[in-house]
Design a protein around this motif. Structure first.
Motif: not given
Length: 325
Positions: A274-278, A282-297, A313-321
């Protein structure tokens, strides 16, 4: 050279790949309901080789579940047997209250006329599939149906002969002329009939290892379908599968991983995709984390960094590049 039709998902736009795969499988085999966790960017490769009445198709594809339902059977039934030899990956089939699991060089047999569900594992599967009309098989129909779901091996005896024939034809279509196709189809049909007859001559005993593989595959499917549920724990898995926790842990220990570790790995893989998906930038990282069972960021960041060597956050930034301009 034998005639063949080639399908490569990479030749299509990303958004069209899975639908195109469903369409071609519906033509090669029969209409099915198909789902995949990789449907958003599906990868598959298939070559369809007609041999008279018989069709052979070597194919590699990502995780997919295929469902042949009573309604689809009523709408359209080519009345054929499907046989495939699994070359790489794993999978299973459920039909009429029964289940079977498959590993490389196992043979898998189903009928387009009977409801069933077939699935492959998380890693890409490679098979050589065969479609044979029921009327072409020189066995009484009722007797041939008894072969469905049986544990048959492509490692020895008639099964090995059939596997060698299929893999040779699939790998070397250039050695044959188009007018060889019907003759090759006849040889293939006879080999399948011989395999059915050999395995129906005596009732096979299902070894304990086959039971274990089938049960483990069922557990893994349950976990995969429950990943977004916050209360997915080893205790809940054991209760849902009607197993003791100790037996559940022993099953996974034989695979070299704990139950909790398996759940964590699948959740992190899903979050990483999900983090690598362009489309989801726009979806916050904490929302993606909660979606997959990580309510605590903080827990998610720590687990992600430990697994992938960098914070999310760095993984997502690198994916954008890495995205093409």
């Amino acid at each position: 050279m034998l005639t063949q039709t080639v399908f490569r998902s990479e030749d299509l736009p990303v958004a069209d790949r899975f639908d195109a795969w469903c369409e071609i499988m519906g033509r090669v085999y029969a209409p099915m309901k198909m789902t995949s966790e990789f449907a958003a960017d599906f990868r598959a490769h298939l070559r369809c080789i007609p041999l008279g009445e018989v069709t052979v198709y070597p194919t590699t594809f990502q995780q997919t579940t295929f469902r042949r339902t009573p309604r689809l059977i009523r709408q359209s039934d080519p009345e054929a047997y499907h046989l495939s030899v699994l070359l790489d990956g794993e999978g299973g089939t459920a039909w009429d209250g029964h289940e079977a699991a498959y590993r490389p060089l196992d043979l898998h047999i189903v009928s387009t006329s009977l409801p069933h569900e077939t699935w492959s594992g998380r890693l890409p599967a490679t098979i050589v599939g065969v479609e044979i009309p029921r009327a072409a098989l020189p066995l009484p129909c009722g007797r041939a149906d008894r072969a469905i779901g049986r544990q048959m091996s492509g490692r020895e005896g008639v099964g090995a002969l059939l596997t060698q024939f299929l893999t040779h034809v699939a790998a070397d279509v250039g050695s044959y002329r188009p007018d060889d196709a019907p003759r090759l189809g006849t040889v293939l049909t006879d080999l399948v009939a011989a395999l059915f007859a050999h395995n129906l001559a005596a009732e096979p005993l299902l070894p304990p290892e086959a039971h274990r593989r089938t049960l483990l595959l069922r557990i893994q499917r349950f976990i995969h379908h429950s990943l977004t549920e916050g209360d997915l724990t080893p205790s809940r898995v054991a209760a849902a599968m009607h197993l003791s926790r100790s037996y559940l842990h022993r099953l996974f220990q034989q695979e070299g991983i704990t139950v909790a570790g398996y759940i964590r790995r699948l959740r992190l893989e899903a979050a990483r995709r999900d983090l690598a998906d362009p489309a989801q930038h726009c979806i916050p990282i904490h929302a993606i984390a909660a979606r997959w069972g990580y309510p605590r960021a903080a827990d998610f960041t720590r687990a992600f960094r430990a697994t992938y060597g960098m914070p999310p956050i760095e993984y997502r930034r690198d994916g954008v590049r890495r995205q093409p301009c």
